[in-house]
Design an enzyme around this catalytic site. Structure first.
Site, PDB file in Angstrom:
ATOM      1  N   CYS A  73       0.869  -1.174   0.000  1.00 38.56           N
ATOM      2  CA  CYS A  73       0.000   0.000   0.000  1.00 38.56           C
ATOM      3  C   CYS A  73       0.905   1.223   0.000  1.00 38.56           C
ATOM      4  O   CYS A  73       1.700   1.399   0.927  1.00 38.56           O
ATOM      5  CB  CYS A  73      -0.899  -0.018   1.236  1.00 38.56           C
ATOM      6  SG  CYS A  73      -1.886   1.473   1.483  1.00 38.56           S
ATOM      7  N   CYS A 183      -0.341   3.679  -6.424  1.00 37.49           N
ATOM      8  CA  CYS A 183      -1.303   3.038  -5.518  1.00 37.49           C
ATOM      9  C   CYS A 183      -1.502   1.641  -6.073  1.00 37.49           C
ATOM     10  O   CYS A 183      -1.709   1.478  -7.283  1.00 37.49           O
ATOM     11  CB  CYS A 183      -2.625   3.808  -5.487  1.00 37.49           C
ATOM     12  SG  CYS A 183      -3.953   2.965  -4.578  1.00 37.49           S
TER      13      CYS A 183
END
Length: 264
Positions: A73, A183
């Protein structure tokens, strides 16, 4: 040799893009994955809350006796990777530095774009890492707050998604030669992003680049899984609907997976 699994954490399903690449490059390694879809996305949240949630995911993985943790992440990597890495006695990887390094190598004109969550873009961490390696490169960053929620909802190729991606990325079109997908959710939108940016723009999947570093560390610490360790038992956990997670996960990984709901 170490037959324990590798732990992956993410705010939701995005980290599966890293898992897919690991399954391709290191098919003998076992995986434990936790996705916090109930509280996704992390991007708009304050840093202290992201820190708290990420530590909860780390502590969950530690109960599964993992030999390495991958923070799959970008937002969590930007906020708390350094702290976690310093406090644990097992290797901890983030996804930002591998992505920055790959973008530098692929850029032909010295103009790199970065798209990510508001927190990742606000942290300016990609620009800092890129300029640490090459201060002459131009870096344009753009927050894409709507992308991760679209992926979490499973809307990967709808007309609404295509419109949102086009309208969001329009400020970068024609201005960059490489684009970091900052992302881990964004590679699930890759065909649409590529179509908007044009065929000449190199898309950099920061999560996929991370797998090369995983391989290096496994070799360095001599903790590769033994080839004769027996059948793999991948485990996937989510804080939201296990059915929704499995639907997206099986489509992306192209295999059946068992997903268990957990409360943190």
């Amino acid at each position: 040799m170490d037959n324990r699994p590798i732990g992956f954490l993410d705010s939701g399903v995005g980290g599966l893009t890293v898992v897919r690449e690991l399954m391709r490059q290191l098919p003998h390694e076992e995986i434990v994955y936790i996705g916090d879809s109930a509280r996704a996305p992390y991007g708009p949240r304050p840093a202290e809350q992201i820190r708290e949630y990420t530590w909860q995911l780390v502590n969950f993985l530690l109960t599964k006796d993992v030999k390495m943790i991958v923070i799959a992440c970008n937002t969590a990597t930007a906020v708390v990777w350094e702290e976690i890495k310093a406090q644990l006695d097992i290797p901890v990887l983030g996804v930002i530095l591998p992505g920055a390094s790959a973008a530098i190598k692929s850029s032909q004109g010295g103009k790199i774009g970065v798209i990510g969550t508001p927190m990742t873009v606000q942290s300016d961490i990609y620009r800092k890492k890129i300029h640490d390696l090459d201060p002459d490169l131009q870096v344009e960053s753009l927050a894409c707050p709507k992308f991760a929620p679209l992926v979490e909802s499973g809307a990967l190729s709808t007309s609404v998604t295509k419109k949102v991606v086009y309208e969001t990325l329009r400020p970068l079109v024609g201005k960059v030669d490489s684009l970091i997908l900052g992302c881990t959710h964004y590679p699930l939108l890759r065909p649409i992003i590529q179509n908007v940016m044009g065929p000449k723009v190199q898309l950099i999947d920061s999560g996929a680049e991370c797998v090369r570093d995983i391989s290096v560390l496994l070799n360095y610490f001599e903790i590769n899984r033994g080839r004769d360790a027996g059948p793999l038992h991948h485990r996937f956990y989510t804080t939201a609907s296990s059915q929704s997670f499995a639907q997206i996960g099986e489509e992306w990984l192209e295999k059946e997976i068992h997903v268990e709901h957990v409360e943190l």
